[in-house]
Design an enzyme around this catalytic site. Structure first.
Site, PDB file in Angstrom:
ATOM      1  N   SER A   1      -5.063  -3.062   2.687  1.00 10.46           N
ATOM      2  CA  SER A   1      -5.615  -3.033   3.933  1.00 10.46           C
ATOM      3  C   SER A   1      -6.694  -3.717   4.078  1.00 10.46           C
ATOM      4  O   SER A   1      -7.923  -3.723   3.818  1.00 10.46           O
ATOM      5  CB  SER A   1      -4.518  -2.351   4.580  1.00 10.46           C
TER       6      SER A   1
ATOM      7  N   HIS B   1       0.268  -6.101   9.707  1.00 12.00           N
ATOM      8  CA  HIS B   1       0.229  -7.341   8.564  1.00 12.00           C
ATOM      9  C   HIS B   1       1.339  -8.060   8.904  1.00 12.00           C
ATOM     10  O   HIS B   1       1.949  -8.125   8.579  1.00 12.00           O
ATOM     11  CB  HIS B   1       0.434  -6.967   7.732  1.00 12.00           C
TER      12      HIS B   1
END
Length: 306
Positions: A87, A191
């Site tokens: 991430s 996300h």
């Protein structure tokens, strides 16, 4: 072959940067980064409480700064065969690979953090880790509840993201085989489609950059593929904000490329824990404090040239 990885949001804890700032030159480096991005990284890494560093706009640049600082402390002999980040850790990895310099990576991730915090404020959302279970069972169950499998981490771990109501429903209705559902220290459903408003702002900031070609193989969260074009790396950094993290595929690539060792930069622990389960036989070191540097240097000496 040595893999160097950087953790994502949720790895931060109050005061975790304190011992790193005692290293020679570290405080000056962090002060310069703080001036460049308009955020007092030293304060947030040493004195701020858990709620303050949970703020997405703070946590993301703080994590990238910690990763860069701890990697620099390993010295010039650090020569990984592969770099990757989970991430927001992808920004740290982009700097490791030479796609962006440290300051550019921090400025871009500062924009990302602010934009994602603004997107997260639109709806009350969050993320929870599911421990155990079969992805073929878990993912459809999450979709039934309106949730997204935002992180598919491998080794039996999936992170669900969605509204707080949807996550509460998950607590009451766990997928078959899932042992525990653990709320993460993040302030939004990262996300997922909830982050779409942040993508345009990040695109605008990224358009001003001049990324370089990676000097080290860079493995992308999008699909676990090696990316050796700087513009493509940055494009993927932008798009990944609203798309799932496929860390399971990244680890498959590490295995296929012949990984023998893995170092996770500060605040390490999460990714090495997954690697121990998913990559048996691969030596690991997590940089939590400077006390871990010697073990990491030993790993570098034994595996960097493999």
């Amino acid at each position: 072959m040595l893999v160097l990885v950087a953790p994502g949001q949720g790895a931060q804890t109050p005061g975790f940067l304190t011992p790193w700032l005692e290293l020679p030159g570290a405080a000056d480096r962090v002060a310069a980064w703080s001036d460049a991005i308009g955020l007092d990284l030293a304060h947030y890494g040493t004195k701020a409480d858990a709620d303050e560093i949970r703020d997405t706009a703070v946590a993301q640049p703080l994590l990238v700064a910690a990763g860069l600082l701890s990697a620099a402390a390993l010295g010039d002999d650090l020569a990984p065969g592969v770099v990757a980040g989970h991430s927001v850790g992808e920004f740290t990895a982009a700097a490791f690979a030479g796609v962006l310099d440290d300051t550019a990576a921090l400025r871009l991730v500062r924009t990302r953090g602010i934009a994602m915090a603004e997107a997260a404020a639109i709806t009350a959302t969050g993320m929870s880790a599911l421990l155990g279970g079969d992805p073929e069972v878990t993912v459809p169950h999450l979709e039934k509840l309106g949730l997204t499998a935002a992180n598919v981490n491998g080794a039996g771990q999936i992170v669900a993201a969605g509204t707080l109501e949807q996550l509460a429903a998950l607590e009451a209705d766990k997928p078959e085989g899932v042992r525990r559902v653990v709320a993460l220290k993040v302030a939004g459903a990262f996300h997922t489609h909830h982050m779409a408003p942040a993508v345009a702002k990040l695109e605008e900031a990224a358009a001003k950059l001049s990324p370089a070609a990676p000097t080290t193989r860079y493995v992308s969260n999008k699909d676990g593929q090696v990316v050796m074009d700087g513009a493509e790396v940055v494009s993927r950094l932008v798009g990944q904000v609203a798309n799932p993290v496929r860390w399971d595929l990244c680890m498959e690539t590490f295995h296929d490329l012949g990984a023998t060792a893995l170092i996770e930069v500060c605040p390490g622990g999460t990714l090495t824990g997954i690697a121990k389960r998913a990559l048996p036989g691969v030596a690991t070191v997590a940089l939590k404090t400077p006390d871990d540097l010697d073990a990491a240097r030993t790993l570098i000496a034994e595996h960097a040239a493999v």
